[in-house]
Motif scaffolding. Structure first.
Motif, PDB file in Angstrom:
ATOM      1  N   ILE A  60      -4.866  -3.007  -8.400  1.00 49.37           N
ATOM      2  CA  ILE A  60      -3.917  -4.122  -8.288  1.00 49.37           C
ATOM      3  C   ILE A  60      -2.481  -3.612  -8.240  1.00 49.37           C
ATOM      4  CG2 ILE A  60      -2.976  -6.129  -9.526  1.00 49.37           C
ATOM      5  CD1 ILE A  60      -5.812  -6.676 -10.537  1.00 49.37           C
ATOM      6  N   LEU A  61      -2.165  -2.626  -9.071  1.00 43.04           N
ATOM      7  CA  LEU A  61      -0.811  -2.059  -9.069  1.00 43.04           C
ATOM      8  C   LEU A  61      -0.500  -1.394  -7.727  1.00 43.04           C
ATOM      9  CD1 LEU A  61      -0.671  -0.527 -12.663  1.00 43.04           C
ATOM     10  CD2 LEU A  61       0.567  -2.523 -11.816  1.00 43.04           C
ATOM     11  N   LEU A  62      -1.470  -0.656  -7.185  1.00 49.39           N
ATOM     12  CA  LEU A  62      -1.275  -0.027  -5.876  1.00 49.39           C
ATOM     13  C   LEU A  62      -1.098  -1.089  -4.793  1.00 49.39           C
ATOM     14  CD1 LEU A  62      -3.869   2.909  -5.966  1.00 49.39           C
ATOM     15  CD2 LEU A  62      -1.376   3.107  -5.941  1.00 49.39           C
ATOM     16  N   TRP A  63      -1.871  -2.153  -4.888  1.00 46.72           N
ATOM     17  CA  TRP A  63      -1.817  -3.226  -3.886  1.00 46.72           C
ATOM     18  C   TRP A  63      -0.449  -3.915  -3.871  1.00 46.72           C
ATOM     19  CZ3 TRP A  63      -5.062  -4.499  -0.042  1.00 46.72           C
ATOM     20  CH2 TRP A  63      -4.871  -5.726   0.588  1.00 46.72           C
ATOM     21  N   ILE A  64       0.102  -4.105  -5.055  1.00 49.32           N
ATOM     22  CA  ILE A  64       1.374  -4.827  -5.158  1.00 49.32           C
ATOM     23  C   ILE A  64       2.569  -3.943  -4.808  1.00 49.32           C
ATOM     24  CG2 ILE A  64       2.947  -6.025  -6.754  1.00 49.32           C
ATOM     25  CD1 ILE A  64       0.475  -6.952  -8.298  1.00 49.32           C
ATOM     26  N   PHE A  65       2.585  -2.702  -5.284  1.00 49.66           N
ATOM     27  CA  PHE A  65       3.794  -1.884  -5.190  1.00 49.66           C
ATOM     28  C   PHE A  65       3.728  -0.741  -4.175  1.00 49.66           C
ATOM     29  CE2 PHE A  65       3.703  -3.542  -9.596  1.00 49.66           C
ATOM     30  CZ  PHE A  65       4.864  -4.291  -9.557  1.00 49.66           C
ATOM     31  N   SER A  66       2.529  -0.369  -3.726  1.00 43.92           N
ATOM     32  CA  SER A  66       2.421   0.796  -2.847  1.00 43.92           C
ATOM     33  C   SER A  66       2.951   0.508  -1.446  1.00 43.92           C
ATOM     34  CB  SER A  66       0.955   1.245  -2.752  1.00 43.92           C
ATOM     35  OG  SER A  66       0.848   2.318  -1.840  1.00 43.92           O
ATOM     36  N   LYS A 118       0.763   3.622   4.130  1.00 45.49           N
ATOM     37  CA  LYS A 118       0.381   2.980   5.390  1.00 45.49           C
ATOM     38  C   LYS A 118      -1.017   2.376   5.327  1.00 45.49           C
ATOM     39  CE  LYS A 118       3.318   5.585   8.582  1.00 45.49           C
ATOM     40  NZ  LYS A 118       3.337   6.484   9.777  1.00 45.49           N
ATOM     41  N   VAL A 119      -1.913   3.077   4.652  1.00 47.58           N
ATOM     42  CA  VAL A 119      -3.287   2.586   4.579  1.00 47.58           C
ATOM     43  C   VAL A 119      -3.346   1.260   3.808  1.00 47.58           C
ATOM     44  CG1 VAL A 119      -3.806   3.927   2.484  1.00 47.58           C
ATOM     45  CG2 VAL A 119      -5.663   3.192   3.986  1.00 47.58           C
ATOM     46  N   ILE A 120      -2.517   1.134   2.761  1.00 47.55           N
ATOM     47  CA  ILE A 120      -2.486  -0.114   1.993  1.00 47.55           C
ATOM     48  C   ILE A 120      -1.878  -1.238   2.825  1.00 47.55           C
ATOM     49  CG2 ILE A 120      -1.548  -1.271  -0.043  1.00 47.55           C
ATOM     50  CD1 ILE A 120      -3.714   0.680  -0.733  1.00 47.55           C
ATOM     51  N   LEU A 121      -0.779  -0.927   3.548  1.00 48.10           N
ATOM     52  CA  LEU A 121      -0.132  -1.933   4.381  1.00 48.10           C
ATOM     53  C   LEU A 121      -1.063  -2.398   5.498  1.00 48.10           C
ATOM     54  CD1 LEU A 121       3.456  -0.376   4.642  1.00 48.10           C
ATOM     55  CD2 LEU A 121       2.708  -2.279   3.197  1.00 48.10           C
ATOM     56  N   SER A 122      -1.806  -1.453   6.089  1.00 46.69           N
ATOM     57  CA  SER A 122      -2.758  -1.803   7.132  1.00 46.69           C
ATOM     58  C   SER A 122      -3.881  -2.670   6.569  1.00 46.69           C
ATOM     59  CB  SER A 122      -3.343  -0.528   7.758  1.00 46.69           C
ATOM     60  OG  SER A 122      -4.340  -0.844   8.698  1.00 46.69           O
ATOM     61  N   LYS A 172      -3.646  -4.667   4.024  1.00 41.79           N
ATOM     62  CA  LYS A 172      -3.098  -5.990   3.740  1.00 41.79           C
ATOM     63  C   LYS A 172      -3.119  -6.867   4.986  1.00 41.79           C
ATOM     64  CE  LYS A 172       0.015  -5.019  -0.135  1.00 41.79           C
ATOM     65  NZ  LYS A 172       1.430  -5.011  -0.598  1.00 41.79           N
ATOM     66  N   ALA A 173      -2.821  -6.254   6.130  1.00 43.30           N
ATOM     67  CA  ALA A 173      -2.833  -7.013   7.389  1.00 43.30           C
ATOM     68  C   ALA A 173      -4.242  -7.500   7.710  1.00 43.30           C
ATOM     69  CB  ALA A 173      -2.290  -6.150   8.517  1.00 43.30           C
ATOM     70  N   LYS A 174      -5.222  -6.645   7.460  1.00 42.31           N
ATOM     71  CA  LYS A 174      -6.613  -7.040   7.697  1.00 42.31           C
ATOM     72  C   LYS A 174      -7.049  -8.140   6.731  1.00 42.31           C
ATOM     73  CE  LYS A 174      -7.852  -4.291  11.079  1.00 42.31           C
ATOM     74  NZ  LYS A 174      -8.297  -4.863  12.377  1.00 42.31           N
ATOM     75  N   VAL A 175      -6.613  -8.016   5.499  1.00 44.39           N
ATOM     76  CA  VAL A 175      -7.003  -8.989   4.481  1.00 44.39           C
ATOM     77  C   VAL A 175      -6.449 -10.372   4.802  1.00 44.39           C
ATOM     78  CG1 VAL A 175      -6.643  -9.640   2.056  1.00 44.39           C
ATOM     79  CG2 VAL A 175      -7.336  -7.317   2.632  1.00 44.39           C
ATOM     80  N   ALA A 176      -5.299 -10.409   5.507  1.00 43.09           N
ATOM     81  CA  ALA A 176      -4.712 -11.701   5.869  1.00 43.09           C
ATOM     82  C   ALA A 176      -5.695 -12.529   6.690  1.00 43.09           C
ATOM     83  CB  ALA A 176      -3.415 -11.498   6.637  1.00 43.09           C
ATOM     84  N   GLY A 177      -6.350 -11.881   7.664  1.00 43.81           N
ATOM     85  CA  GLY A 177      -7.362 -12.573   8.464  1.00 43.81           C
ATOM     86  C   GLY A 177      -8.573 -12.931   7.638  1.00 43.81           C
TER      87      GLY A 177
END
Length: 312
Positions: A170-176, A179-183, A185-190
């Motif tokens: 959760i901490l990595l998801w919020i603050f990291s 690039k892999v986390i940002l990518s 997040k984009a997938k999770v949006a869908g």
């Protein structure tokens, strides 16, 4: 390894259970298979097929809310293939369902998979109701089974470890800013859009009706099979729902219950004074019949899917 390990575990459980029986007990179990009334087994498979059809039809509601209207036969074949694929790797069939719709209906994978996850959330809630029902009817028996079979101290350590890993994630998801986390997040949006489709869809009631119907078919196909053997035909509702819950857990957490399903069913039956030989034979009759149905439908679906979508 993800395929080999579950199969090896199932094989070990089968060998363990086989070696725990004497020659006379094995002969007794063989007699149960011979004298079983397979009319009730076939009837349970018909009920199971109704559940497949309902699951395929239910899928259209969440997909329609997202603006996609796949053909019903593609939904059905995808569902059948998903059950078939789950025989190898637990829950891998959900990925295959989304991939099939992406290939043959141009539904984006993340959105299709999101609707499947949403279905699983609803299914989990209904399964939770089954657990509560089982606990209400058979609390003392369930407590005895859990205390005798699950190492609670080890379970506590595992829970703490999982909690720490979840906190780190959760901490990595919020603050990291990786690039892999940002990518991801984009997938999770869908994916989230697909999950929320149930909440926002205009056909929530039909969706929920199908959801409950699917679980009713699960319980009914288990219930009907008890009449295949005279020794199990008098099983009470409490025993039935408890065995159903633990059998469902075996299927959900292994490759469709290979080895684990008959073992768990037999252990539950023993708690209620039913001989292990009868419980084991009953468990194998249920598991084998359902697996044969899944294999046949899965193979037919693989064959018919490209034939019915030649334009793709």
């Amino acid at each position: 390894m993800s395929i080999i390990l579950p199969v090896l575990l199932g094989a070990v459980l089968i060998i363990y259970q086989y070696n725990s029986f004497s020659a006379s007990e094995l002969a007794e179990m063989k007699s149960y298979f011979i004298k079983a009334d397979y009319f009730y087994v076939v009837l349970s498979l018909v009920i199971a097929l109704l559940g497949f059809l309902s699951r395929a039809y239910r899928w259209k509601y969440s997909l329609a809310h997202l603006g996609y209207h796949p053909k019903f036969h593609n939904n059905l074949l995808a569902v059948c293939i998903a059950y078939f694929v789950n025989l190898s790797i637990p829950r891998s069939g959900e990925i295959s369902r989304a991939l099939i719709l992406k290939k043959y209906e141009d539904v984006p994978f993340d959105k299709a998979f999101g609707t499947i996850v949403a279905e699983r959330v609803v299914d989990l809630a209904i399964f939770g109701l089954c657990v509560l029902l089982s606990m209400a009817f058979q609390f003392e028996f369930l407590k005895q089974f859990v205390l005798e079979t699950i190492p609670l101290e080890k379970l506590a350590y595992i829970s703490i470890a999982l909690f720490l890993l979840m906190a780190i994630f959760i901490l990595l998801w919020i603050f990291s800013k990786w690039k892999v986390i940002l990518s991801l997040k984009a997938k999770v949006a869908g994916l989230v859009e697909g999950i929320l489709s149930i909440y926002y869809m205009p056909n929530k009631i039909p969706f929920l009706v199908h959801s409950f119907f699917i679980w009713i078919t699960y319980i009914l196909m288990f219930y009907v099979t008890v009449f295949a053997l005279p020794e199990t035909s008098g099983i009470g509702f409490g025993t039935l729902i408890t065995a159903f819950v633990f059998g469902s857990l075996a299927i959900g957490f292994t490759n469709s219950g290979f080895g684990a399903y008959p073992l768990l069913i037999a252990q539950i039956f023993v708690l209620y004074g039913i001989p292990e030989t009868i419980g084991t034979a009953f468990g194998w009759i249920v598991w084998i019949s359902q697996t044969v149905l899944i294999v046949i439908l899965g193979l037919l679906s693989f064959a018919f899917l490209p034939l019915l979508n030649r334009d793709k």
